[in-house]
Design an enzyme around this catalytic site. Structure first.
Site, mmCIF file in Angstrom:
data_model
loop_
_atom_site.group_PDB
_atom_site.id
_atom_site.type_symbol
_atom_site.label_atom_id
_atom_site.label_comp_id
_atom_site.label_asym_id
_atom_site.label_seq_id
_atom_site.Cartn_x
_atom_site.Cartn_y
_atom_site.Cartn_z
ATOM 1 N N HIS B 122 0.820 -1.203 0.000
ATOM 2 C CA HIS B 122 0.000 0.000 0.000
ATOM 3 C C HIS B 122 0.854 1.252 0.000
ATOM 4 O O HIS B 122 1.841 1.328 0.730
ATOM 5 C CB HIS B 122 -0.898 0.029 1.239
ATOM 6 C CG HIS B 122 -2.107 -0.843 1.119
ATOM 7 N ND1 HIS B 122 -3.064 -0.633 0.171
ATOM 8 C CD2 HIS B 122 -2.507 -1.920 1.819
ATOM 9 C CE1 HIS B 122 -4.008 -1.536 0.293
ATOM 10 N NE2 HIS B 122 -3.692 -2.356 1.294
ATOM 11 N N CYS B 191 0.793 2.024 -5.766
ATOM 12 C CA CYS B 191 -0.061 2.840 -6.633
ATOM 13 C C CYS B 191 0.465 4.262 -6.741
ATOM 14 O O CYS B 191 1.246 4.732 -5.928
ATOM 15 C CB CYS B 191 -1.513 2.839 -6.137
ATOM 16 S SG CYS B 191 -1.728 3.592 -4.538
ATOM 17 N N ARG B 200 0.719 2.922 -11.651
ATOM 18 C CA ARG B 200 1.489 2.139 -10.685
ATOM 19 C C ARG B 200 2.925 2.620 -10.718
ATOM 20 O O ARG B 200 3.445 3.000 -11.768
ATOM 21 C CB ARG B 200 1.478 0.645 -11.053
ATOM 22 C CG ARG B 200 0.106 0.020 -11.079
ATOM 23 C CD ARG B 200 -0.476 -0.170 -9.696
ATOM 24 N NE ARG B 200 -1.792 -0.783 -9.759
ATOM 25 C CZ ARG B 200 -2.919 -0.086 -9.866
ATOM 26 N NH1 ARG B 200 -2.902 1.226 -9.888
ATOM 27 N NH2 ARG B 200 -4.080 -0.713 -9.938
#
Lengths: 53, 223
Positions: B122, B191, B200
């Site tokens: 993340h 991301c 990305r």
């Protein structure tokens, strides 16, 4: 809506206030534990992979 | 009429409170949960490692137990992202796995093997593991341990920005990485932009050094 709930809670004002707090906490708990984790993947900031899994 | 207006305003207030609560959940609560979940995963790994005798490890043809989805496989350190930056790498890249740490792409190579050990994490929420991803530079160390060996990877290329469907970045020899033949590679993906998902960010690294855990921490961690 909230007035209706307040009128239907039993007891005097103090008891009702206490019950309201308990109700609010219960709602927040359900939201954090079940609703938000479910809703989160539907939002865009968690797609970190390149194969869309 | 009054009842209608009152009910409508109450609904608006409720919706507003809901949004505020959701933001609090994302910014704060997912981080709290990720901290305890990743600490627990590292704990589980370290306990498993101390239970198995290290002395049996250095056999060259060591057979690794297959990775199990959702279970920890290694601990990753990236000094550039912080001295205390330490996250477990778990098998799989599903949402439930990434809540607890970094995720290893199931179909990619194993840690230290020939091929591409690809890991997703993340950028924001759930502990923000890859918040400072754009600060990674060529030559930076990415250190992993699986309990028996320290693997030091060095970044060759990145951060490289691509589109979400570009699965070639986790290929055994990733296109555009500059690698020209088979080798022991590592890919990190997250991301971009920070709160979005339109693109990305990728970094590629190659295996630079390995050493048995019995020889102590690699220098890259303390420099």
């Amino acid at each position: 809506m909230y007035g209706w709930i307040w009128r239907h809670l039993p007891g005097n004002a103090w008891v009702r206030a206490l019950l309201s707090i308990v109700l609010v906490l219960a709602v927040v708990y359900v939201l954090f534990q079940y609703v938000f984790p479910w809703a989160e993947p539907l939002l865009p900031f968690n797609d970190v992979t390149v194969d869309g899994q | 009429m009054r009842l209608l207006v009152r009910t409508f305003s109450e609904l608006c207030i409720t919706a507003g409170a809901l949004v505020v609560l959701f933001v609090a959940y994302l910014l704060y609560w997912t981080g709290v949960q990720a901290d305890s979940a990743s600490a627990a995963q590292i704990d589980t790994l370290q306990r498993a490692w101390t239970d198995t005798p290290v002395a049996a490890a250095p056999a060259p043809a060591r057979v690794r137990t297959p990775y199990v989805t959702g279970k920890g496989i290694a601990v990753m350190y990236v000094p550039r992202l912080g001295r205390d930056w330490k996250w477990p790498v778990l098998e799989g890249t599903g949402p439930d796995v990434l809540k607890q740490g970094l995720g290893h792409y199931t179909r990619t190579a194993g840690l230290g093997d020939t091929g591409n050990f690809a890991v997703a994490g993340h950028r924001r929420t759930h502990g923000d593991p890859f918040k400072d991803f754009p600060r990674l530079r060529r030559g930076d160390a990415i250190v992993l341990t699986d309990g028996t060996t320290w693997f030091t990877y060095r970044i060759d290329r990145g951060p490289y920005r691509t589109v979400p469907g570009d699965t070639a970045v986790v290929d055994p020899v990733p296109r555009k990485s500059g690698f020209d033949g088979p080798g022991r590679y590592l890919t990190l993906t997250t991301c971009d932009p920070e709160w979005g998902s339109s693109h990305r960010l990728i970094v590629w690294a190659h295996l630079d050094a390995t050493r048995p855990v019995t020889d102590g921490r690699p220098q890259a961690l303390d420099s």
